[in-house]
Design a protein around this motif. Structure first.
Motif, PDB file in Angstrom:
ATOM      1  N   ARG A  98      -3.894  -1.620   2.889  1.00  9.47           N
ATOM      2  CA  ARG A  98      -3.051  -1.213   2.895  1.00  9.47           C
ATOM      3  C   ARG A  98      -2.363  -0.169   4.922  1.00  9.47           C
ATOM      4  O   ARG A  98      -1.978  -0.702   5.262  1.00  9.47           O
ATOM      5  CB  ARG A  98      -2.044  -0.623   1.818  1.00  9.47           C
ATOM      6  CG  ARG A  98      -0.063  -1.410   2.446  1.00  9.47           C
ATOM      7  CD  ARG A  98       0.527   0.035   1.038  1.00  9.47           C
ATOM      8  NE  ARG A  98      -0.015   1.084   1.289  1.00  9.47           N
ATOM      9  CZ  ARG A  98       0.848   2.202   1.741  1.00  9.47           C
ATOM     10  NH1 ARG A  98       1.280   1.972   2.615  1.00  9.47           N
ATOM     11  NH2 ARG A  98      -0.167   3.717   1.086  1.00  9.47           N
ATOM     12  N   VAL A  99      -3.332   0.270   4.661  1.00  8.36           N
ATOM     13  CA  VAL A  99      -2.614   1.626   5.546  1.00  8.36           C
ATOM     14  C   VAL A  99      -3.596   1.023   7.151  1.00  8.36           C
ATOM     15  O   VAL A  99      -3.347   1.332   7.997  1.00  8.36           O
ATOM     16  CB  VAL A  99      -3.026   3.193   5.411  1.00  8.36           C
ATOM     17  CG1 VAL A  99      -2.905   4.063   7.104  1.00  8.36           C
ATOM     18  CG2 VAL A  99      -2.086   3.512   4.596  1.00  8.36           C
ATOM     19  N   MET A 100      -5.441   1.069   6.824  1.00  8.55           N
ATOM     20  CA  MET A 100      -6.026   0.538   7.754  1.00  8.55           C
ATOM     21  C   MET A 100      -5.856  -0.396   8.004  1.00  8.55           C
ATOM     22  O   MET A 100      -6.887  -0.874   8.958  1.00  8.55           O
ATOM     23  CB  MET A 100      -7.189   1.054   7.082  1.00  8.55           C
ATOM     24  CG  MET A 100      -7.362   3.326   7.324  1.00  8.55           C
ATOM     25  SD  MET A 100      -6.725   3.907   8.495  1.00  8.55           S
ATOM     26  CE  MET A 100      -7.764   3.635   9.964  1.00  8.55           C
ATOM     27  N   GLY A 101      -5.794  -1.734   7.550  1.00  8.00           N
ATOM     28  CA  GLY A 101      -6.245  -2.903   7.306  1.00  8.00           C
ATOM     29  C   GLY A 101      -7.090  -3.072   7.189  1.00  8.00           C
ATOM     30  O   GLY A 101      -7.002  -4.602   7.652  1.00  8.00           O
ATOM     31  N   LEU A 102      -7.927  -3.059   6.639  1.00  6.22           N
ATOM     32  CA  LEU A 102      -8.674  -3.618   6.163  1.00  6.22           C
ATOM     33  C   LEU A 102      -9.157  -4.584   4.828  1.00  6.22           C
ATOM     34  O   LEU A 102      -7.914  -4.865   4.052  1.00  6.22           O
ATOM     35  CB  LEU A 102     -10.243  -2.334   5.768  1.00  6.22           C
ATOM     36  CG  LEU A 102     -10.622  -1.199   6.632  1.00  6.22           C
ATOM     37  CD1 LEU A 102     -11.418  -0.730   5.828  1.00  6.22           C
ATOM     38  CD2 LEU A 102     -11.277  -2.171   8.429  1.00  6.22           C
TER      39      LEU A 102
END
Length: 164
Positions: free
Chosen positions: A25-29
């Motif tokens: 969610r935060v890093m978008g992986l």
């Protein structure tokens, strides 16, 4: 025979759901595979090109805060990406160690939920001897950021500015 690049890296973790949420969610992986029985999740920033570049697996034995690796660095495509992470990290109350210029890169050092140091960085096409690290504010406007990075590089002084 020659190494052509880093294939992937991985971390042992205590809390797989929390760490998965952070990196997804935060890093978008993108999660490309997982096995609940083995407690492992595979991630990619480029799933159409690379099955996985990053892996999390349950089984960490070292205490949070003990050093496991130096850092995990994630390359981004633009200064807008760096500035977006700057805003997101503030919004998410993510522990940021330092926002920097390396002369040849602009980056943000931060910690994931289990204390592993990460960096998001933008490569800048300059040849600068390392280590070179000076604090910079990614809350500034883009033209101000580039001007400040150029000024800090030209200023020289102590080439390495550790975290205050």
């Amino acid at each position: 025979m020659a190494i052509t690049g880093l294939g992937h890296t991985g971390l042992w973790v205590y809390d797989l759901p929390t760490m998965r949420d952070f990196y997804e969610r935060v890093m978008g992986l993108t999660v490309t595979d997982e096995d609940d029985d083995l407690g492992i999740v595979f991630f990619s920033a480029r799933p159409d090109e690379e099955h996985h570049e990053f892996v999390l697996q349950k089984g960490r034995t070292s205490a949070i805060g003990e050093k496991q690796q130096h850092q995990i660095s994630w390359r981004v495509a633009s200064l807008d990406d760096i500035r977006a992470f700057h805003r997101l990290f503030k919004q998410e109350n993510i522990d940021v160690q330092q926002e920097v210029t390396h002369g040849n890169a602009l980056g943000i050092y931060f910690f994931d939920p289990e204390g592993n140091r990460n960096e998001v960085y933008l490569r800048v096409e300059k040849d600068v001897r390392q280590p070179f690290r000076k604090s910079i504010d990614f809350g500034l406007e883009p033209e101000q950021i580039y001007a400040e990075a150029d000024r800090l590089l030209a200023d020289g002084g102590s080439a390495y500015q550790p975290v205050q």
